[in-house]
Design an enzyme around this catalytic site. Sequence first.
Site, short mmCIF file in Angstrom:
data_model
loop_
_atom_site.label_atom_id
_atom_site.label_comp_id
_atom_site.label_asym_id
_atom_site.label_seq_id
_atom_site.Cartn_x
_atom_site.Cartn_y
_atom_site.Cartn_z
CE LYS A 157 -14.49 -44.63 -6.49
NZ LYS A 157 -15.33 -44.77 -5.23
CD GLN A 200 -14.63 -43.07 -1.99
OE1 GLN A 200 -15.11 -42.86 -3.03
NE2 GLN A 200 -14.27 -44.69 -1.54
CG ASP A 235 -20.88 -46.82 -5.45
OD1 ASP A 235 -19.85 -47.15 -6.36
OD2 ASP A 235 -20.24 -46.21 -4.70
#
Length: 299
Positions: free
Chosen positions: A61, A105, A128
């Site tokens: 990422k 994460q 997200d």
Amino acid sequence: MPAETARHPQIPGARIIDGRAVAAGLRARLAEAIAAAPFAPRLDVILVGADPASAVYVKAKEKAAREAGMVSQIHRLPAETGQAELLALIARLNADATVDGILVQLPLPAQIDQVAVIEAIDPAKDVDGFTLTNVGRLAAGLPGLVPCTPRGCMVLLRETLGDLRGKRAVVVGRSAIVGRPMAQLLVQADCTVAIAHSRSADPAGECRTADIVVAAAGRAGLVTADWIGPGAAVIDVGINRLADGRLVGDVAFEKVAAIAGAITPVPGGVGPMTIACLLENTLEAARRRRGLPLAAAAE
Ligand code: NDP
């Protein structure tokens, strides 16, 4: 046929949807939009602990964000980090005007309440799309930040089928991060949608009459040829590691490809789209926070 798709050399019926190529195109368009913008969006990723798979995802990422011209910062915290410490970091990033996107994460270590941590993220920076605010906005059909994997699946479906209006779609899986938002996005695209799950009486029968099947069950080879109607578009979200080390999806690829009209491979299908859509979400968050139009950056 769109440029990003090709027929499988051995399977005349299948059009293979090349997620790597579609993702590369999207990332190139995002990089152009960022180069032309008067600011560089900033993505902050928080990694707690040393789970090897999570470390690989976070690195990917960061690399993708930098390649697109974004500023990217990883916050690595030890596995024994307490919830208060993590919440304090999120509060700091929420308050930092230079930060556009915050991603924690997952999974988090057992001592940390995952829902409380996600809920602490400013919904405007929730790239997200996991906060209840963004979940609710999606369910209500309002603009917000949409989870990256379902968003990527929609890009692949539009590339493959064009207009999705009136198509019958079945999503296999009802998780909060893939199945449910996927179904919401398909409804928004005017599909008629069913969700199959582990308690469904006849998931194969549901899928057989569908124009679109999105498999997100996390079960290797679950979707076999008898699940799929001739010509259907099959999107395989699953990532399953077999005992011999091979990575496979939820779809029995060769057999299904002989019947389907189009299919994503694993790897090289949905996976690359997830990161590309994370970058798209970050640019979108950066624009919204500055009151700029979304400018169809990557459309
Ligand atoms: P979850 O385990 O959270 O959800 C799986 C869903 O599949 C559940 O709703 C479950 O039903 C359903 N399911 C399980 N078995 C069956 C079955 N036999 N028939 C019908 N439905 C079934 O997984 P995720 O949604 O998080 O992920 C799904 C897959 O996608 C995984 O392989 C994951 O690794 C992959 N993934 C890939 C990403 C990418 O970038 N390509 C990103 C995110 C995930 P029930 O609710 O009844 O238990």
